[in-house]
Scaffold this active site. Structure first.
Site, short mmCIF file in Angstrom:
data_model
loop_
_atom_site.label_atom_id
_atom_site.label_comp_id
_atom_site.label_asym_id
_atom_site.label_seq_id
_atom_site.Cartn_x
_atom_site.Cartn_y
_atom_site.Cartn_z
N GLY A 82 0.82 -1.22 0.00
CA GLY A 82 0.00 0.00 0.00
C GLY A 82 0.84 1.26 0.00
CB ALA B 108 3.61 1.07 -6.60
CB SER C 113 2.43 -4.78 6.79
OG SER C 113 3.13 -4.62 7.99
CB ALA D 159 9.78 15.60 -7.71
CE LYS E 27 9.89 18.22 -11.42
NZ LYS E 27 10.15 16.78 -11.30
CB VAL F 102 2.21 -11.37 3.02
CG1 VAL F 102 2.43 -12.69 2.30
CG2 VAL F 102 0.92 -10.71 2.56
CG LEU G 26 10.07 1.59 -5.07
CD1 LEU G 26 10.25 1.96 -3.61
CD2 LEU G 26 11.09 2.30 -5.95
CB THR H 106 11.65 8.55 -14.05
OG1 THR H 106 12.84 8.16 -13.35
CG2 THR H 106 11.99 9.60 -15.06
CB ILE I 199 5.34 8.54 -9.39
CG1 ILE I 199 5.74 8.41 -7.91
CG2 ILE I 199 3.83 8.65 -9.52
CD1 ILE I 199 5.38 9.60 -7.04
#
Ligand SMILES: Cc1cc2nc3c(=O)[nH]c(=O)nc-3n(C[C@H](O)[C@H](O)[C@H](O)COP(=O)(O)OP(=O)(O)OC[C@H]3O[C@@H](n4cnc5c(N)ncnc54)[C@H](O)[C@@H]3O)c2cc1C
Length: 506
Positions: free
Chosen positions: A12, A15, A39, A50, A78, A185, A333, A344, A346
């Site tokens: 959560g 992403a 969690s 950003a 921005k 998990v 990630l 870059t 997000i």
């Protein structure tokens, strides 16, 4: 009638919640039932402030109102990134979200600019960019919709509190019927015949079954890496930074509508103004500086009172060789990371979510869908990678080992080709998909000190005097209009005023 596809999202962070909100927005409940496990004990990476202008399309796609989102996340505008000391100590240039000038005589503006420069009429290319001119004066306004207008030639993104953004998306997703499960998990159930994931088992004893699993578990990549062993391709040889220290400071008077990146002796420092505070961090290579030295350097460089101790983060630049493996898709990630120099990450999450929606599978997952997803994600990563390496490789700094190392390192063939084309006659490749567009390449190539030795021959179709006159006219228009813009601080207060923003979690 078939039951809906059961989608389980693990994680959560930004992403996980971006994926969740998009799925519940676009797919109907009879097509897909989404659950998200996160969690609070593990928490999120807690950085990532950003964004790029594409974020606006994502928010529109999921039905989020901009002003409301900005209010709730303490966001600011921005217009691009300022790069200090990147070319050489004392150098300064901007990568704007927008064009430099307009085409003259049927060729891109920078060909005429190069032609003028080669004829002895040198000028700062930044003066022809509306976004840069506004950024340098701390001004902001929304771009004009009339595409002929000088002030329609730029775009904007946001700086925001990513933790608040994830919480905001959670509210939206839960309001649309998503089930959130709080818990850790512990292990993962696999089908012994196919090797597909069948269920996630929580420490609480609960088991969550699914047909499709989205791994948004962050750097640990619990499903894609730890369970399905999708290899990680390490790009540290090109992008040497592998650690960061992040520290918030009080809101500073210098309320810039842009991110600042200052190159240091072992990496670079970010500065990101939000409504309620400023985000700062030092991204560095552990091969060139110790953690203690990096912390001292960062704390000595701040332009406001620190609000916390610096938070250490470790990472590797690179990506999974197959983000979609079996019935698991890694997003965020868990799928890969390219250091945050051009904000870059997000964006890469956003394109993965969009690709997932376009290629959304049936219960029997066709491997061709996975191949197409991976091809698209790989393409995006490769392009961003080259653009980031460009900043490091084209430098003229001689004061620190990292800069000599980056100048001399071997670079990917794709980047070498781009540099050769630009050096020869200012040609910049235009992609159909993926980052970055020619104006972005232009700003960094020129900013890092590479001047083309030639230009497109079509530029000579107009006389040099006429071209110079048009260039001057454009520069004056930009300058006049920017003078009449409101300040960034005024627009933020006006646009985002009203409701109380959410309080940031500690
Ligand atoms: C130094 C730095 C600076 C950055 N700056 C930017 C930037 O300016 N712009 C940008 O676009 N991006 C930036 N990023 C990237 C950005 O932070 C991430 O893309 C973004 O936060 C998404 O992270 P994530 O959701 O993939 O992972 P995380 O935030 O790490 O979330 C992982 C989630 O998985 C859950 N989880 C993990 N394991 C389990 C388990 N076993 N059980 C239950 N839950 C579990 C966690 O609880 C958490 O909810 C930056 C990254 C770094 C490291």
């Amino acid at each position: 009638m078939q039951r809906p596809l059961r989608v389980v999202i693990l994680g959560g962070g930004t992403a996980g919640w971006m994926t969740a909100v998009a799925l519940v927005r676009v797919l109907k409940p009879h097509q897909c039932a989404v659950q998200l496990i996160e969690s609070d004990d593990i928490g999120t990476v807690g950085v990532g402030e950003a964004t790029l202008p594409q974020m606006r399309d994502f928010n529109a796609m999921v039905g989020i109102l901009e002003s409301e989102m900005m209010r709730r996340t303490n966001a600011t505008f921005k217009l691009g990134i300022e790069f200090r000391d990147w070319g050489f100590l004392g150098s300064d240039y901007h990568h704007p979200f927008g064009a430099h000038g307009k085409p003259i005589g049927g060729v891109a503006f920078h060909h005429q600019w190069t032609r003028a420069r080669l004829a002895g009429h040198d000028s700062d290319i930044g003066e022809y960019s509306y976004a840069i001119a506004a950024a340098r004066r701390n001004r902001f306004d929304f771009p004009a919709e009339d595409h002929q207008a000088v002030n329609s030639t730029y775009n904007f993104a946001y700086h925001f509190d990513a933790g608040l953004y994830a919480r905001y998306l959670r509210e939206v997703a839960e309001g649309r019927g998503l089930r959130r499960i709080e818990g850790k998990v512990r292990d993962v159930g696999l089908n012994p015949q196919t090797g597909d994931i069948t269920e996630l088992r929580l420490e609480s004893g609960e088991t969550v079954e699914g047909d499709l699993f989205i791994d948004c578990s962050g750097f640990r990549g619990m499903l894609i890496g730890q369970t399905l062993n999708s290899p990680f391709e390490d790009w540290t040889r090109w992008l040497p930074c592998d650690r960061a220290l992040a520290v918030p400071t009080e809101r500073s008077k210098d309320f810039t509508p842009y991110t600042r990146s200052t190159a240091l002796e072992a990496g670079w420092q970010w500065r990101i103004p939000l409504q309620h505070r400023t985000g700062n961090g030092y991204v560095y290579s552990s091969a060139f500086i110790s953690d203690d030295e990096a912390a001292t350097r960062l704390m000595g460089n701040l332009d406001g009172m620190p609000l916390a101790d610096p938070k250490p983060i470790r990472f590797r630049s690179g990506r999974r060789t197959a983000s979609w493996t079996r019935n698991c898709i890694a997003i965020g990630l868990a799928s890969g990371f390219l250091e945050p120099l051009e904000s870059t990450s997000i964006y890469l999450t956003q394109v993965a979510v969009q690709a997932l929606i376009q290629l959304f599978p049936d219960r029997a997952i066709d491997p061709a869908l996975a191949r197409e997803f991976n091809r698209r994600v790989d393409n995006e990563y490769d392009r961003v990678r080259d653009f980031l390496i460009l900043h490091y490789h084209l430098n003229r700094r001689d004061d620190a080992e990292i800069w000599r190392h980056c100048r001399e390192m071997e670079i990917p063939d794709s980047l070498a080709e781009t540099l050769a084309l630009f050096a020869h006659r200012g040609h910049i490749p235009q992609y159909k998909d993926g980052l970055f567009s020619p104006p972005s390449w232009l700003s960094v190539l020129v900013g890092q000190g590479l001047s083309p030795s030639g230009y497109h021959p079509l530029a000579d179709a107009v006389s040099l005097e006429d071209a110079l006159e048009e260039m001057r006219w454009w520069r004056d228009q930009v300058s006049d209009r920017v003078e009449r813009m409101p300040s960034h601080a005024e627009v933020v207060a006006d646009y985002c005023g009203g409701a109380e923003p959410l309080r940031a979690q500690a």
